[in-house]
Design a protein around this motif. Structure first.
Motif, PDB file in Angstrom:
ATOM      1  N   SER A  15      22.399  71.184 -21.774  1.00  0.00           N
ATOM      2  CA  SER A  15      21.528  71.423 -20.330  1.00  0.00           C
ATOM      3  C   SER A  15      22.344  71.567 -19.393  1.00  0.00           C
ATOM      4  O   SER A  15      21.985  72.528 -18.620  1.00  0.00           O
ATOM      5  CB  SER A  15      20.465  69.934 -20.450  1.00  0.00           C
ATOM      6  OG  SER A  15      19.833  70.260 -19.129  1.00  0.00           O
ATOM      7  N   THR A  16      23.419  71.000 -19.165  1.00  0.00           N
ATOM      8  CA  THR A  16      24.122  71.068 -18.132  1.00  0.00           C
ATOM      9  C   THR A  16      24.903  72.637 -18.134  1.00  0.00           C
ATOM     10  O   THR A  16      25.123  73.223 -17.335  1.00  0.00           O
ATOM     11  CB  THR A  16      25.273  69.848 -18.035  1.00  0.00           C
ATOM     12  OG1 THR A  16      24.701  68.851 -17.987  1.00  0.00           O
ATOM     13  CG2 THR A  16      26.337  70.134 -16.875  1.00  0.00           C
ATOM     14  N   SER A  34      24.575  75.554 -15.680  1.00  0.00           N
ATOM     15  CA  SER A  34      25.902  76.030 -14.819  1.00  0.00           C
ATOM     16  C   SER A  34      25.797  77.418 -15.153  1.00  0.00           C
ATOM     17  O   SER A  34      26.052  78.290 -14.342  1.00  0.00           O
ATOM     18  CB  SER A  34      27.106  75.422 -15.311  1.00  0.00           C
ATOM     19  OG  SER A  34      26.791  73.871 -15.286  1.00  0.00           O
TER      20      SER A  34
END
Length: 70
Positions: free
Chosen positions: A27-28, A32
């Motif tokens: 998810s990060t 990003s």
């Protein structure tokens, strides 16, 4: 039977924890990557608009300078 239950519980806990960590990491990374893509696209669009305005300014200034020279 109890030993199998403990092993199964440990495996399920491990899978849940690693799945949560992996989901958070993915998810990060996705967010990003999306932010980076948006930044690059915004920079390209800004560059296009700045160059277009610069060309228009040069065209207008050259037209004005040309009329003064006559």
């Amino acid at each position: 039977m109890i030993t199998r239950f403990h092993i199964l519980a440990a495996l399920l806990t491990f899978a849940a924890v690693t799945g949560g960590i992996l989901y958070g990491f993915m998810s990060t990374c996705f967010v990003s990557g999306l932010a980076l893509t948006t930044f690059i696209a915004g920079s390209c669009a800004k560059r296009v608009f700045v160059y277009r305005a610069h060309r228009e300014m040069i065209r207008l200034v050259m037209r004005t300078m040309g009329s003064r020279a006559r």
